[in-house]
Design a protein around this motif. Sequence first.
Motif, PDB file in Angstrom:
ATOM      1  N   GLY A   1       0.846  -1.200   0.000  1.00 47.36           N
ATOM      2  CA  GLY A   1       0.000   0.000   0.000  1.00 47.36           C
ATOM      3  C   GLY A   1       0.872   1.238   0.000  1.00 47.36           C
ATOM      4  O   GLY A   1       2.104   1.145  -0.149  1.00 47.36           O
ATOM      5  N   ASN A   2       0.248   2.396   0.172  1.00 46.00           N
ATOM      6  CA  ASN A   2       1.033   3.628   0.114  1.00 46.00           C
ATOM      7  C   ASN A   2       0.504   4.656   1.112  1.00 46.00           C
ATOM      8  O   ASN A   2       0.856   5.825   1.064  1.00 46.00           O
ATOM      9  N   GLU A   3      -0.340   4.166   2.052  1.00 43.83           N
ATOM     10  CA  GLU A   3      -1.033   5.085   2.951  1.00 43.83           C
ATOM     11  C   GLU A   3      -0.283   5.191   4.289  1.00 43.83           C
ATOM     12  O   GLU A   3       0.058   4.168   4.899  1.00 43.83           O
ATOM     13  N   VAL A   4      -0.028   6.422   4.743  1.00 45.54           N
ATOM     14  CA  VAL A   4       0.672   6.619   6.023  1.00 45.54           C
ATOM     15  C   VAL A   4      -0.357   6.502   7.149  1.00 45.54           C
ATOM     16  O   VAL A   4      -1.065   7.448   7.480  1.00 45.54           O
ATOM     17  N   ARG A   5      -0.437   5.307   7.699  1.00 48.03           N
ATOM     18  CA  ARG A   5      -1.442   5.036   8.743  1.00 48.03           C
ATOM     19  C   ARG A   5      -0.831   4.091   9.785  1.00 48.03           C
ATOM     20  O   ARG A   5      -0.121   3.148   9.444  1.00 48.03           O
ATOM     21  N   PHE A   6      -1.106   4.396  11.061  1.00 50.20           N
ATOM     22  CA  PHE A   6      -0.574   3.574  12.155  1.00 50.20           C
ATOM     23  C   PHE A   6      -1.507   2.404  12.380  1.00 50.20           C
ATOM     24  O   PHE A   6      -2.671   2.579  12.721  1.00 50.20           O
ATOM     25  N   SER A   7      -1.030   1.182  12.144  1.00 52.15           N
ATOM     26  CA  SER A   7      -1.875   0.020  12.440  1.00 52.15           C
ATOM     27  C   SER A   7      -1.014  -1.235  12.512  1.00 52.15           C
ATOM     28  O   SER A   7       0.117  -1.266  12.012  1.00 52.15           O
ATOM     29  N   GLU A   8      -1.590  -2.237  13.174  1.00 55.02           N
ATOM     30  CA  GLU A   8      -0.839  -3.468  13.427  1.00 55.02           C
ATOM     31  C   GLU A   8      -0.384  -4.151  12.130  1.00 55.02           C
ATOM     32  O   GLU A   8       0.681  -4.761  12.083  1.00 55.02           O
ATOM     33  N   ASP A   9      -1.225  -4.042  11.086  1.00 55.85           N
ATOM     34  CA  ASP A   9      -0.850  -4.697   9.836  1.00 55.85           C
ATOM     35  C   ASP A   9       0.114  -3.846   9.008  1.00 55.85           C
ATOM     36  O   ASP A   9       0.436  -4.188   7.873  1.00 55.85           O
ATOM     37  N   LYS A  10       0.581  -2.726   9.564  1.00 56.94           N
ATOM     38  CA  LYS A  10       1.584  -1.896   8.883  1.00 56.94           C
ATOM     39  C   LYS A  10       2.744  -1.621   9.847  1.00 56.94           C
ATOM     40  O   LYS A  10       2.982  -0.469  10.253  1.00 56.94           O
ATOM     41  N   PRO A  11       3.485  -2.670  10.234  1.00 61.27           N
ATOM     42  CA  PRO A  11       4.520  -2.480  11.262  1.00 61.27           C
ATOM     43  C   PRO A  11       5.650  -1.540  10.818  1.00 61.27           C
ATOM     44  O   PRO A  11       6.191  -0.789  11.631  1.00 61.27           O
ATOM     45  N   GLY A  12       5.991  -1.572   9.535  1.00 58.44           N
ATOM     46  CA  GLY A  12       7.081  -0.717   9.040  1.00 58.44           C
ATOM     47  C   GLY A  12       6.719   0.756   9.125  1.00 58.44           C
ATOM     48  O   GLY A  12       7.452   1.573   9.687  1.00 58.44           O
ATOM     49  N   VAL A  13       5.563   1.102   8.567  1.00 60.40           N
ATOM     50  CA  VAL A  13       5.122   2.513   8.575  1.00 60.40           C
ATOM     51  C   VAL A  13       4.831   2.960  10.007  1.00 60.40           C
ATOM     52  O   VAL A  13       5.181   4.089  10.403  1.00 60.40           O
ATOM     53  N   SER A  14       4.220   2.080  10.806  1.00 59.90           N
ATOM     54  CA  SER A  14       3.900   2.456  12.195  1.00 59.90           C
ATOM     55  C   SER A  14       5.173   2.795  12.961  1.00 59.90           C
ATOM     56  O   SER A  14       5.201   3.739  13.758  1.00 59.90           O
ATOM     57  N   ASN A  15       6.241   2.034  12.698  1.00 59.06           N
ATOM     58  CA  ASN A  15       7.524   2.304  13.359  1.00 59.06           C
ATOM     59  C   ASN A  15       8.048   3.687  12.964  1.00 59.06           C
ATOM     60  O   ASN A  15       8.519   4.453  13.811  1.00 59.06           O
ATOM     61  N   LEU A  16       7.919   4.017  11.686  1.00 50.13           N
ATOM     62  CA  LEU A  16       8.388   5.334  11.225  1.00 50.13           C
ATOM     63  C   LEU A  16       7.531   6.457  11.829  1.00 50.13           C
ATOM     64  O   LEU A  16       8.045   7.530  12.171  1.00 50.13           O
ATOM     65  N   ILE A  17       6.240   6.196  11.990  1.00 40.86           N
ATOM     66  CA  ILE A  17       5.360   7.202  12.617  1.00 40.86           C
ATOM     67  C   ILE A  17       5.802   7.430  14.068  1.00 40.86           C
ATOM     68  O   ILE A  17       5.858   8.567  14.552  1.00 40.86           O
ATOM     69  N   ALA A  18       6.166   6.333  14.749  1.00 44.33           N
ATOM     70  CA  ALA A  18       6.617   6.454  16.151  1.00 44.33           C
ATOM     71  C   ALA A  18       7.912   7.272  16.225  1.00 44.33           C
ATOM     72  O   ALA A  18       8.066   8.145  17.084  1.00 44.33           O
ATOM     73  N   ILE A  19       8.826   7.014  15.297  1.00 47.72           N
ATOM     74  CA  ILE A  19      10.110   7.741  15.290  1.00 47.72           C
ATOM     75  C   ILE A  19       9.867   9.220  14.988  1.00 47.72           C
ATOM     76  O   ILE A  19      10.386  10.115  15.660  1.00 47.72           O
ATOM     77  N   TYR A  20       9.018   9.472  13.990  1.00 49.54           N
ATOM     78  CA  TYR A  20       8.708  10.857  13.601  1.00 49.54           C
ATOM     79  C   TYR A  20       8.099  11.602  14.799  1.00 49.54           C
ATOM     80  O   TYR A  20       8.482  12.729  15.117  1.00 49.54           O
ATOM     81  N   GLY A  21       7.183  10.928  15.486  1.00 44.19           N
ATOM     82  CA  GLY A  21       6.521  11.538  16.649  1.00 44.19           C
ATOM     83  C   GLY A  21       7.528  11.848  17.761  1.00 44.19           C
ATOM     84  O   GLY A  21       7.469  12.902  18.389  1.00 44.19           O
TER      85      GLY A  21
END
Length: 335
Positions: free
Chosen positions: A232-252
């Motif tokens: 996918g290509n959506e920046v969303r925090f969720s369990e099925d998106k561990p890679g993007v969620s990790n980046l959201i945590a770092i950004y935060g």
Amino acid sequence: MGEEEKKILFSAVQPSGAVTIGNYIGAIRNFVKLQEEYDCFYAVADLHAITVRQEPAVLRKNTLALAALFLACGIDPEKCVVFIQSHVPAHCELTWVLNTVTYPGELSRMTQFKDKSAKHAENVNMGLMDYPVLMASDILLYQAALVPVGADQKQHLEITRDLAVRFNNRYGQTFTVPEPYIPKGSGAKIMSLADPSKKMSKSDDNPNAFVTMSDDKDTIIRKFKRAITDSGNEVRFSEDKPGVSNLIAIYGAFTGKTVSETEKEFEGRGYGDFKLAVGEAVADALAPVQAEQARLLKDKEYLNSVLKRGAESAFRAARRTLSKVYRKVGFYSGE
Ligand code: AQP
């Protein structure tokens, strides 16, 4: 007069490689926040580091670099005790006594021992297995009430509590039973950029798996660009998106933005834009820390004086607990 006694806090970081942004987010940044409220002891855990093979010259260099990083991140040596673990022999002395109330079964069950034994199959040594007892000694020596750590260290905190209670029950009240302070939410465990099912670790063989506190801007941006994201290509925090969620945590962690603020900011913009923004935010936040660390490392006389003063204060506090322990177990004092 009348000033309420502050509670004691202890934590440490191993100089087992270049410190990562995982170590910073999970632990060091909280060290800074908590220094106003508690009497803090912060150690560079070199005794722990040698449980995995280290190059001696590199270990020496990493040890001083980590002490300088503590200060560069905002730990104030006028408010906290900053020291190198091996400068205070009581850590090893208490470990010996606590070993006599520890069972091998409880150590061989530890996740970190199992992981590191698998990773360093050629060097499964007693120190690696005894790591949690040394960590318990670090904490109990200072009668710490609170221990700020990342989520990966929770199990070791539990064994520390078990050992404190066991010793107190056997020999009478000796140790404060400490509580962990684990950051709430996703910052408690930052994941590898190369494999978001694994935690980010400074000793990972793949340098693209982690960002260190000393990486330069180009390296940081390159590592985030290469970070494994999800389908996918959506920046969303969720369990099925561990890679993007990790980046959201770092950004935060580096911008102070909440998950929903980040999701809104990158709505419809895709992973490429987002990864670049994370890299820039991290690099911009680290630049002043890196400059201050470099400045401190040039002033070795000052760093040595901070560490000497820290070791003396730590020694005095540790000695009080160790003398009590020696009395309780029945060692003849010679006095
Ligand atoms: N990925 C992480 N996310 C959040 N917190 C983390 N910590 C470590 N990795 C993460 C926290 O950092 C503190 C210092 O850790 P350490 O150096 O004492 O040992 P560690 O937990 O074993 O850290 P590393 O980076 O994985 O080191 P190596 O590779 O040498 O084993 C701890 O509070 C830890 O929770």
